[in-house]
Design a protein around this motif. Structure first.
Motif, PDB file in Angstrom:
ATOM      1  N   LEU A 357      -1.209   8.201  65.543  1.00 16.98           N
ATOM      2  CA  LEU A 357      -1.014   9.616  65.213  1.00 16.98           C
ATOM      3  C   LEU A 357      -2.205  10.205  64.471  1.00 16.98           C
ATOM      4  O   LEU A 357      -2.338  11.424  64.359  1.00 16.98           O
ATOM      5  CB  LEU A 357       0.244   9.784  64.356  1.00 16.98           C
ATOM      6  CG  LEU A 357       1.565   9.382  64.997  1.00 16.98           C
ATOM      7  CD1 LEU A 357       2.683   9.444  63.966  1.00 16.98           C
ATOM      8  CD2 LEU A 357       1.886  10.279  66.188  1.00 16.98           C
ATOM      9  N   GLY A 358      -3.038   9.328  63.922  1.00 19.56           N
ATOM     10  CA  GLY A 358      -4.217   9.821  63.184  1.00 19.56           C
ATOM     11  C   GLY A 358      -3.884  10.312  61.791  1.00 19.56           C
ATOM     12  O   GLY A 358      -4.708  10.955  61.144  1.00 19.56           O
ATOM     13  N   VAL A 359      -2.661  10.013  61.339  1.00 18.88           N
ATOM     14  CA  VAL A 359      -2.253  10.372  59.973  1.00 18.88           C
ATOM     15  C   VAL A 359      -1.579   9.152  59.340  1.00 18.88           C
ATOM     16  O   VAL A 359      -1.134   8.247  60.048  1.00 18.88           O
ATOM     17  CB  VAL A 359      -1.282  11.575  59.950  1.00 18.88           C
ATOM     18  CG1 VAL A 359      -1.959  12.831  60.483  1.00 18.88           C
ATOM     19  CG2 VAL A 359      -0.013  11.276  60.737  1.00 18.88           C
ATOM     20  N   SER A 360      -1.512   9.141  58.003  1.00 18.55           N
ATOM     21  CA  SER A 360      -0.925   7.984  57.310  1.00 18.55           C
ATOM     22  C   SER A 360      -0.068   8.440  56.141  1.00 18.55           C
ATOM     23  O   SER A 360      -0.249   9.539  55.606  1.00 18.55           O
ATOM     24  CB  SER A 360      -2.047   7.074  56.810  1.00 18.55           C
ATOM     25  OG  SER A 360      -2.914   7.794  55.944  1.00 18.55           O
ATOM     26  N   LEU A 361       0.894   7.585  55.757  1.00 21.56           N
ATOM     27  CA  LEU A 361       1.831   7.930  54.687  1.00 21.56           C
ATOM     28  C   LEU A 361       1.215   7.682  53.321  1.00 21.56           C
ATOM     29  O   LEU A 361       0.560   6.662  53.105  1.00 21.56           O
ATOM     30  CB  LEU A 361       3.102   7.084  54.814  1.00 21.56           C
ATOM     31  CG  LEU A 361       3.945   7.287  56.064  1.00 21.56           C
ATOM     32  CD1 LEU A 361       5.123   6.308  56.062  1.00 21.56           C
ATOM     33  CD2 LEU A 361       4.435   8.732  56.158  1.00 21.56           C
ATOM     34  N   ASP A 362       1.453   8.606  52.401  1.00 16.92           N
ATOM     35  CA  ASP A 362       1.055   8.439  51.005  1.00 16.92           C
ATOM     36  C   ASP A 362       2.273   7.863  50.259  1.00 16.92           C
ATOM     37  O   ASP A 362       3.274   8.566  50.089  1.00 16.92           O
ATOM     38  CB  ASP A 362       0.665   9.809  50.438  1.00 16.92           C
ATOM     39  CG  ASP A 362       0.296   9.752  48.966  1.00 16.92           C
ATOM     40  OD1 ASP A 362       0.627   8.745  48.306  1.00 16.92           O
ATOM     41  OD2 ASP A 362      -0.317  10.729  48.482  1.00 16.92           O
ATOM     42  N   PRO A 363       2.209   6.589  49.822  1.00 19.42           N
ATOM     43  CA  PRO A 363       3.382   5.958  49.197  1.00 19.42           C
ATOM     44  C   PRO A 363       3.863   6.706  47.955  1.00 19.42           C
ATOM     45  O   PRO A 363       5.062   6.755  47.680  1.00 19.42           O
ATOM     46  CB  PRO A 363       2.897   4.550  48.819  1.00 19.42           C
ATOM     47  CG  PRO A 363       1.563   4.372  49.451  1.00 19.42           C
ATOM     48  CD  PRO A 363       1.041   5.712  49.854  1.00 19.42           C
ATOM     49  N   GLN A 364       2.927   7.312  47.219  1.00 21.82           N
ATOM     50  CA  GLN A 364       3.332   8.062  46.020  1.00 21.82           C
ATOM     51  C   GLN A 364       4.154   9.295  46.395  1.00 21.82           C
ATOM     52  O   GLN A 364       5.084   9.670  45.689  1.00 21.82           O
ATOM     53  CB  GLN A 364       2.105   8.486  45.228  1.00 21.82           C
ATOM     54  CG  GLN A 364       1.503   7.305  44.474  1.00 21.82           C
ATOM     55  CD  GLN A 364       0.285   7.686  43.653  1.00 21.82           C
ATOM     56  OE1 GLN A 364      -0.317   8.730  43.876  1.00 21.82           O
ATOM     57  NE2 GLN A 364      -0.064   6.828  42.718  1.00 21.82           N
ATOM     58  N   LYS A 365       3.793   9.916  47.533  1.00 15.13           N
ATOM     59  CA  LYS A 365       4.560  11.088  47.988  1.00 15.13           C
ATOM     60  C   LYS A 365       5.961  10.669  48.448  1.00 15.13           C
ATOM     61  O   LYS A 365       6.938  11.377  48.215  1.00 15.13           O
ATOM     62  CB  LYS A 365       3.830  11.794  49.137  1.00 15.13           C
ATOM     63  CG  LYS A 365       2.587  12.517  48.707  1.00 15.13           C
ATOM     64  CD  LYS A 365       2.926  13.796  47.965  1.00 15.13           C
ATOM     65  CE  LYS A 365       1.666  14.590  47.700  1.00 15.13           C
ATOM     66  NZ  LYS A 365       1.940  15.834  46.991  1.00 15.13           N
ATOM     67  N   LEU A 366       6.020   9.512  49.121  1.00 17.54           N
ATOM     68  CA  LEU A 366       7.340   9.028  49.550  1.00 17.54           C
ATOM     69  C   LEU A 366       8.242   8.861  48.338  1.00 17.54           C
ATOM     70  O   LEU A 366       9.441   9.104  48.393  1.00 17.54           O
ATOM     71  CB  LEU A 366       7.217   7.690  50.284  1.00 17.54           C
ATOM     72  CG  LEU A 366       6.678   7.720  51.712  1.00 17.54           C
ATOM     73  CD1 LEU A 366       6.667   6.302  52.282  1.00 17.54           C
ATOM     74  CD2 LEU A 366       7.500   8.636  52.610  1.00 17.54           C
ATOM     75  N   GLN A 367       7.620   8.446  47.222  1.00 18.54           N
ATOM     76  CA  GLN A 367       8.381   8.234  45.989  1.00 18.54           C
ATOM     77  C   GLN A 367       8.737   9.565  45.311  1.00 18.54           C
ATOM     78  O   GLN A 367       9.892   9.793  44.961  1.00 18.54           O
ATOM     79  CB  GLN A 367       7.527   7.401  45.034  1.00 18.54           C
ATOM     80  CG  GLN A 367       8.327   6.376  44.270  1.00 18.54           C
ATOM     81  CD  GLN A 367       7.405   5.347  43.625  1.00 18.54           C
ATOM     82  OE1 GLN A 367       6.355   5.681  43.082  1.00 18.54           O
ATOM     83  NE2 GLN A 367       7.803   4.100  43.690  1.00 18.54           N
ATOM     84  N   SER A 368       7.721  10.436  45.179  1.00 18.81           N
ATOM     85  CA  SER A 368       7.978  11.674  44.423  1.00 18.81           C
ATOM     86  C   SER A 368       8.899  12.624  45.200  1.00 18.81           C
ATOM     87  O   SER A 368       9.614  13.422  44.604  1.00 18.81           O
ATOM     88  CB  SER A 368       6.671  12.375  44.049  1.00 18.81           C
ATOM     89  OG  SER A 368       5.988  12.793  45.216  1.00 18.81           O
ATOM     90  N   LEU A 369       8.887  12.536  46.534  1.00 19.40           N
ATOM     91  CA  LEU A 369       9.759  13.415  47.342  1.00 19.40           C
ATOM     92  C   LEU A 369      11.071  12.721  47.740  1.00 19.40           C
ATOM     93  O   LEU A 369      11.875  13.297  48.464  1.00 19.40           O
ATOM     94  CB  LEU A 369       9.012  13.863  48.612  1.00 19.40           C
ATOM     95  CG  LEU A 369       7.740  14.696  48.379  1.00 19.40           C
ATOM     96  CD1 LEU A 369       6.979  14.903  49.680  1.00 19.40           C
ATOM     97  CD2 LEU A 369       8.087  16.054  47.751  1.00 19.40           C
TER      98      LEU A 369
END
Ligand SMILES: [Mg+2]
Length: 377
Positions: A357-369
């Motif tokens: 997909l050319g994009v990647s997950l930010d683990p901190q965002k997964l946590q904060s959201l």
């Protein structure tokens, strides 16, 4: 390569403002339809025995929504279903999965997205390349303005015009006088050359659709989406005969696409990964628009970043997507789960070119959201 695990992260993200549509069903508006200010998502990580992890997104989940078997969309149930259906399969088996896995468009789409991401990473190719190749570097987007008082809409329109948007879609269908006031004001601000389509979300019956559209056609409208109940294909053909504005409709299956073509009921297919159940299935629907000589655009349930990346891969690899698409998620949501920022250029959204997909997950965002899906009312 085999899928060995599926992990699901629940998140919630606010919209820029509480968005309202006609909430229409079967040719009637729903006066009780509530505005949406917070959207819920399940972000998928699909792990393979090669170590490659693909990502997907179950987009904008209505807490009242159910899986096709009637079971709830809660985290335990969805995770269990995905594991039992996917573990042991090869992510290359897209045709087989399209025959054997049916958890509804949103969930099927998340699975398909994760598979394209895995395959792209495995082959060092973008999802767009796997879906047919990069026909375009960016995708034409129409800004979607929801129903609110005309004056409340002005700053939104002025901001989007300043950003270079030249295509818009107005949600209509609650009050024809207010709809006309909004459209008139829009034309006064931006002129008559801007691309403006309407979406009534099935708020009207056949007679209303014909009389309202005749009343509004002097504003040089590009199209009207879902004027009436989409299941009334003969009625839609009747509306199409009676007005000059092209008709757009959401098309999620090949059967429905053929029905529309046979009845000469529409001019434009509104196709999406989320509606059809992923890139692979959506391609088959777009092919019918192509064969019938109809136009097509990408609709949207308003996706977050992962879902938007999948939509871009579909749009960038499909030449028949020749009308402006509704991919407003990256600007409508106040936050995202991705590491990468989106690039806009005058209302065109840049297509990622990296592997998968050319994009990647930010683990901190997964946590904060992180936010559990609320229990259905
Ligand atoms: Mg629509």
């Amino acid at each position: 390569m085999k899928i060995v695990d599926v992990r699901v992260h629940p998140v919630a993200v606010s919209r820029q403002y509480a968005t309202l549509t006609s909430g229409g069903q079967e040719g009637r508006q729903n006066p009780d339809a509530a505005p949406v200010d917070l959207s819920y998502f399940y972000i998928l990580e699909v792990e393979t025995d090669s170590g490659i992890v693909g990502i997907g997104e179950i987009s904008d989940i209505d807490p009242g929504m159910r899986l096709v078997d009637g079971s709830p969309m809660d985290l335990t149930n969805v995770t269990g279903k995905l594991r039992s259906q996917l573990v042991g399969r090869s992510p290359t088996d897209l045709e087989r999965m399209s025959l054997e896995v049916d958890q509804g468009g949103l969930v099927n789409c998340a699975i398909d997205t994760a598979c394209y991401d895995i395959l792209g990473k495995a082959y060092g190719a973008s999802a767009t390349a796997l879906a047919g190749g990069h026909l375009r570097k960016s995708v034409w987007v129409s800004w979607v303005a929801y129903i609110r008082e005309p004056e409340a809409m002005v700053p939104e329109i002025e901001e989007k015009l300043a950003q270079g948007f030249d295509a818009f879609k107005f949600k209509v269908g609650r009050d024809i006088d207010m709809d006309e006031a909004r459209i008139k004001l829009f034309r006064e601000i931006g002129g008559y050359d801007l691309n403006l389509k309407l979406d009534a979300n099935a708020a009207w019956d056949v007679d209303e659709a014909i009389s309202y559209m005749r009343r509004l056609e002097k504003y040089n409208l590009t199209g009207i989406e879902t004027p009436i109940d989409k299941n009334d294909v003969a009625g839609m053909a009747q509306v199409r005969q009676a007005i000059d504005t092209p008709i757009l409709e959401h098309v999620s299956t090949q059967d429905y696409a053929l029905d529309l073509v046979r009845h000469e009921a529409v001019d434009v297919f509104n196709v999406s990964t989320v509606g059809c159940g992923g890139i692979y299935r959506a391609k088959k629907v777009i092919a019918i628009a192509e064969a019938a000589g109809l136009h097509a655009l990408l609709g949207s349930t308003v996706e977050l970043g992962v879902g938007t990346a999948a939509q871009l891969a579909l749009a960038a690899s499909s030449w028949r997507i020749d009308w402006p698409s509704d991919l407003i998620g990256p600007l409508m949501y106040t936050d995202d789960v991705l590491n990468e920022p989106w690039e806009w250029d005058n209302g065109y959204l840049r297509v990622p070119e990296g592997p998968g997909l050319g994009v990647s997950l930010d683990p901190q965002k997964l946590q904060s959201l992180h936010h559990a899906l609320p229990t259905a009312r």
